[in-house]
Design an enzyme around this catalytic site. Sequence first.
Site, short mmCIF file in Angstrom:
data_model
loop_
_atom_site.label_atom_id
_atom_site.label_comp_id
_atom_site.label_asym_id
_atom_site.label_seq_id
_atom_site.Cartn_x
_atom_site.Cartn_y
_atom_site.Cartn_z
N SER A 121 0.86 -1.19 0.00
CA SER A 121 0.00 0.00 0.00
C SER A 121 0.89 1.24 0.00
O SER A 121 2.06 1.17 0.39
CB SER A 121 -0.85 0.01 1.28
OG SER A 121 -1.51 1.24 1.46
N TYR B 5 -2.06 0.11 10.91
CA TYR B 5 -2.21 -0.33 9.51
C TYR B 5 -0.93 0.02 8.74
O TYR B 5 -0.38 -0.81 8.00
CB TYR B 5 -3.44 0.33 8.87
CG TYR B 5 -3.61 -0.08 7.42
CD1 TYR B 5 -3.94 -1.40 7.09
CD2 TYR B 5 -3.40 0.83 6.37
CE1 TYR B 5 -4.07 -1.79 5.76
CE2 TYR B 5 -3.53 0.43 5.04
CZ TYR B 5 -3.87 -0.88 4.74
OH TYR B 5 -3.98 -1.27 3.43
P1 NDP Z 1 -11.69 -5.89 0.54
O1 NDP Z 1 -12.20 -5.69 1.93
O2 NDP Z 1 -12.61 -5.67 -0.59
O3 NDP Z 1 -11.06 -7.38 0.41
C1 NDP Z 1 -10.27 -7.92 1.44
C2 NDP Z 1 -10.09 -9.42 1.21
O4 NDP Z 1 -9.26 -9.94 2.26
C3 NDP Z 1 -11.41 -10.17 1.26
O5 NDP Z 1 -11.47 -11.13 0.23
C4 NDP Z 1 -11.39 -10.85 2.61
O6 NDP Z 1 -12.06 -12.10 2.57
C5 NDP Z 1 -9.87 -11.09 2.81
N1 NDP Z 1 -9.58 -11.24 4.24
C6 NDP Z 1 -9.62 -10.29 5.19
N2 NDP Z 1 -9.40 -10.83 6.40
C7 NDP Z 1 -9.22 -12.16 6.20
C8 NDP Z 1 -8.98 -13.26 7.06
N3 NDP Z 1 -8.88 -13.12 8.39
N4 NDP Z 1 -8.86 -14.50 6.53
C9 NDP Z 1 -8.96 -14.66 5.18
N5 NDP Z 1 -9.18 -13.67 4.30
C10 NDP Z 1 -9.33 -12.43 4.83
O7 NDP Z 1 -10.43 -4.94 0.43
P2 NDP Z 1 -9.32 -4.71 -0.74
O8 NDP Z 1 -9.61 -5.53 -1.93
O9 NDP Z 1 -9.18 -3.26 -0.89
O10 NDP Z 1 -8.02 -5.24 0.02
C11 NDP Z 1 -7.11 -6.17 -0.54
C12 NDP Z 1 -5.71 -5.80 -0.12
O11 NDP Z 1 -5.37 -4.53 -0.69
C13 NDP Z 1 -5.49 -5.64 1.38
O12 NDP Z 1 -4.26 -6.23 1.73
C14 NDP Z 1 -5.44 -4.13 1.58
O13 NDP Z 1 -4.68 -3.77 2.71
C15 NDP Z 1 -4.78 -3.72 0.30
N6 NDP Z 1 -4.93 -2.32 -0.09
C16 NDP Z 1 -6.19 -1.78 -0.26
C17 NDP Z 1 -6.31 -0.46 -0.64
C18 NDP Z 1 -7.63 0.21 -0.79
O14 NDP Z 1 -7.69 1.45 -0.78
N7 NDP Z 1 -8.73 -0.53 -0.97
C19 NDP Z 1 -5.12 0.37 -0.91
C20 NDP Z 1 -3.87 -0.30 -0.69
C21 NDP Z 1 -3.79 -1.59 -0.32
P3 NDP Z 1 -13.13 -12.61 3.65
O15 NDP Z 1 -13.66 -11.41 4.37
O16 NDP Z 1 -14.16 -13.36 2.87
O17 NDP Z 1 -12.32 -13.50 4.53
C1 8X3 Z 2 -5.10 1.52 1.79
C2 8X3 Z 2 -4.85 2.91 1.35
O1 8X3 Z 2 -4.32 5.28 2.09
O2 8X3 Z 2 -6.10 4.13 3.27
O3 8X3 Z 2 -3.93 0.81 1.95
O4 8X3 Z 2 -3.82 3.53 3.63
S1 8X3 Z 2 -4.77 3.99 2.66
#
Ligand code: NDP
Ligand code: 8X3
Length: 247
Positions: A135, A148
């Site tokens: 991220s 985070y």
């Molecule tokens: P979502 O919440 O849409 O997806 C998150 C995914 O992670 C889900 O499929 C969820 O599956 C899975 N997950 C979370 N906790 C668990 C757990 N305990 N066990 C198994 N699976 C888990 O968010 P994003 O798609 O945005 O996030 C994906 C990645 O991208 C993360 O690592 C996030 O930190 C990163 N990210 C996101 C950004 C954003 O702005 N959206 C920016 C930068 C990075 P389920 O709940 O079914 O278990």
């Molecule tokens: C998710 C993006 O800017 O909320 O990783 O940290 S931010």
Amino acid sequence: MKKTALITGATSGIGKETAKMLSEKGFRVIITGRRKDRLQELCQELTECFSMNFDIRDKEQVQNAFNQLPPEWKTIDLLINNAGLAAGLEPLHENQIEDWEQMIDTNIKGLLYVTKIVVPQMIARHSGQIINVSSIAGKKTYGKGAVYCATKHAVEALTKAMRIDFNPYNIKVGSVSPGAVETEFSIVRLKDPKANEKVYAGYTPLYPQDIADAVVYMATRPPHVNIADILILPTAQANATVFNKKF
Ligand code: NDP
Ligand code: 8X3
């Protein structure tokens, strides 16, 4: 011979879109997450798919799921460590300890559990690729996001260290580092089903397809090319905190 990709956290957002796009590009895909109904629904859409249902924080659940992988799915060419979350948005002294634990256990320890299980067969074959979803929060810190940011800084450190440890085995390691992407991320973080209406108001954020596109790019380079990191921001986002919002 088709390659096999394993994508953690494929029930939503970036992981789901990455699984779809990799499948369209001819990869066999293994998808994981806690929400079994969503995994089953997605697998039905994809050409060659296997789903594994586990909570990535629970190392025994993770190991048991991998133990049950059928032999034809055990060779994994590409690991996308995507499962992750932010929980809470408050100054450190106001955070819930349970939120810290959930982030650390998922974003750091969960990524490590899966990697430790998947990597030995890559090492044995002297072939493979790992892409960690980091991220902008892994490069910069911002207020109300200390833990985070710390977990994503850990993902950055682990990516660099894995690249060194796995270098003798011809394994590519890299990361993709997004800014604001509209997924379920903010709904989970703020524990508010309407969070996206506020968080992404006044500007155009990234969409999961934008990140999946970068992952596919990284995964389809020639054998001698390893993309070590891609930082992707919405045009309206200058860094972790500066946004050009039109209200
Ligand atoms: P979502 O919440 O849409 O997806 C998150 C995914 O992670 C889900 O499929 C969820 O599956 C899975 N997950 C979370 N906790 C668990 C757990 N305990 N066990 C198994 N699976 C888990 O968010 P994003 O798609 O945005 O996030 C994906 C990645 O991208 C993360 O690592 C996030 O930190 C990163 N990210 C996101 C950004 C954003 O702005 N959206 C920016 C930068 C990075 P389920 O709940 O079914 O278990
Ligand atoms: C998710 C993006 O800017 O909320 O990783 O940290 S931010």
